[in-house]
Design a protein around this motif. Structure first.
Motif, PDB file in Angstrom:
ATOM      1  N   GLY A 123       0.824  -1.196   0.000  1.00 27.73           N
ATOM      2  CA  GLY A 123       0.000   0.000   0.000  1.00 27.73           C
ATOM      3  C   GLY A 123       0.862   1.251   0.000  1.00 27.73           C
ATOM      4  N   ILE A 179      -7.920   4.545   6.187  1.00 24.16           N
ATOM      5  CA  ILE A 179      -7.241   3.322   5.730  1.00 24.16           C
ATOM      6  C   ILE A 179      -8.193   2.272   5.165  1.00 24.16           C
ATOM      7  N   PHE A 182      -7.735   0.415   1.707  1.00 25.56           N
ATOM      8  CA  PHE A 182      -6.716  -0.630   1.532  1.00 25.56           C
ATOM      9  C   PHE A 182      -7.294  -2.040   1.689  1.00 25.56           C
ATOM     10  N   ILE A 192       2.404  -1.087   4.276  1.00 27.74           N
ATOM     11  CA  ILE A 192       1.897   0.183   3.750  1.00 27.74           C
ATOM     12  C   ILE A 192       2.983   1.239   3.926  1.00 27.74           C
ATOM     13  N   SER A 210      -6.538  -0.383  11.889  1.00 25.60           N
ATOM     14  CA  SER A 210      -6.421  -1.389  10.833  1.00 25.60           C
ATOM     15  C   SER A 210      -7.064  -2.703  11.268  1.00 25.60           C
ATOM     16  N   TRP A 216       4.390  -1.027   8.701  1.00 26.77           N
ATOM     17  CA  TRP A 216       4.400   0.355   8.200  1.00 26.77           C
ATOM     18  C   TRP A 216       5.835   0.750   7.855  1.00 26.77           C
TER      19      TRP A 216
END
Length: 276
Positions: A123, A179, A182, A192, A210, A216
């Motif tokens: 992402g 988010i 996604f 992401i 999430s 991340w």
């Protein structure tokens, strides 16, 4: 609020400059200080022109060069970081021509994401301008061409980061809304990229919103390594620094930042002196 001292101020030679349109570059600041705790940092937020993402490219270039030239004149830094994805992708070549010091830019961390992803589905969470920019598309072609890249543009998250640092409430549902794209239609990236320097300031809240654990990735650590390499400095510890936070416009909203800035280690907060 012309100047607010947080503790005794001592000047060290040759600081570095970190420049952004707002507070997003503080995520870069934190990584640089983690790697080089002894270095003096002049952080400049161009709040007078914030945000950059919606502005014409010529205006972003003008503001970036104007502020960097003023900072170079006043502080004689050894290096400058443009800690803003928008300003970096647009202004970096001209900034390097204008300044007589190394200028480090920030770009979305597509390369490390492409190297890390196991599912080959990553992402990219960035501002709409960064998502649309050809520079970003080229990064995907160069470093993640065998990956499915789900791109989500959010201007709201920039504002949410600014509010968060000022200790203003940001609701859990706001993060979920950002988010959610996604994870529609059963798609699910395993990592992401946080493609705006504001966004790592909210990583904890994004993960909480999430539906699954996400890896991340941001540019902060790579930027800190680059600074260390360019300055040829080894990390030191326990050395006092005299970091300054500078803003360009009025002090609306700056007072609310003071607790966060003090906790990060800034000693003084003041307005940029501008030549007339």
């Amino acid at each position: 609020m012309k100047s607010s001292s947080m503790k005794g101020h001592s000047i060290k030679s040759r600081p570095i400059v970190i420049f952004d349109s707002g507070v997003g570059g503080l995520s870069i600041y934190q990584e640089v200080k983690r790697k080089l705790p002894d270095i003096e940092v002049i952080y400049c937020a161009d709040n007078e022109a914030f945000p950059y993402g919606s502005k014409p490219e010529t205006e972003v270039i003008d503001r970036t060069l104007y502020c960097l030239n003023e900072l170079a004149r006043q502080f004689q830094p050894s290096l400058a970081i443009i800690a803003c994805n928008t300003a970096s992708t647009i202004s970096l070549p001209k900034a390097r021509q204008a300044l007589q010091i190394p200028v480090v830019g920030v770009v979305p961390a597509i390369k490390p994401a492409g190297e890390w992803s196991k599912k080959r589905r990553i992402g990219l969470l960035a501002t709409p301008g960064t998502i649309a920019r050809e520079y970003t598309q080229q990064l995907v072609r160069d470093f993640a061409k065998d990956c499915e890249v789900i791109m989500v543009g959010s201007s709201e998250l920039v504002d949410m980061a600014e509010r968060h640092l000022r200790d203003e409430p940001v609701g859990h549902e706001e993060f979920k809304a950002v988010i959610e794209p996604f994870f529609v239609n059963g798609q699910q990236p395993d990592c992401i990229v946080l493609g705006c320097t504001h966004f790592p300031l909210l990583e904890e809240q994004l993960q909480a919103a999430s539906p699954v654990p996400i890896h991340w990735i941001n540019s902060g650590e790579a930027i800190a390594r680059r600074v260390e390499y360019l300055l040829e400095r080894a990390p030191e510890s326990g050395t006092a620094n005299s970091d300054q936070f500078i803003y360009t416009g009025n002090d609306d909203g700056v007072q609310a930042l003071m607790p966060a800035l003090k906790s990060m280690g800034f000693e003084t907060v003041s307005q940029l002196e501008q030549e007339h």
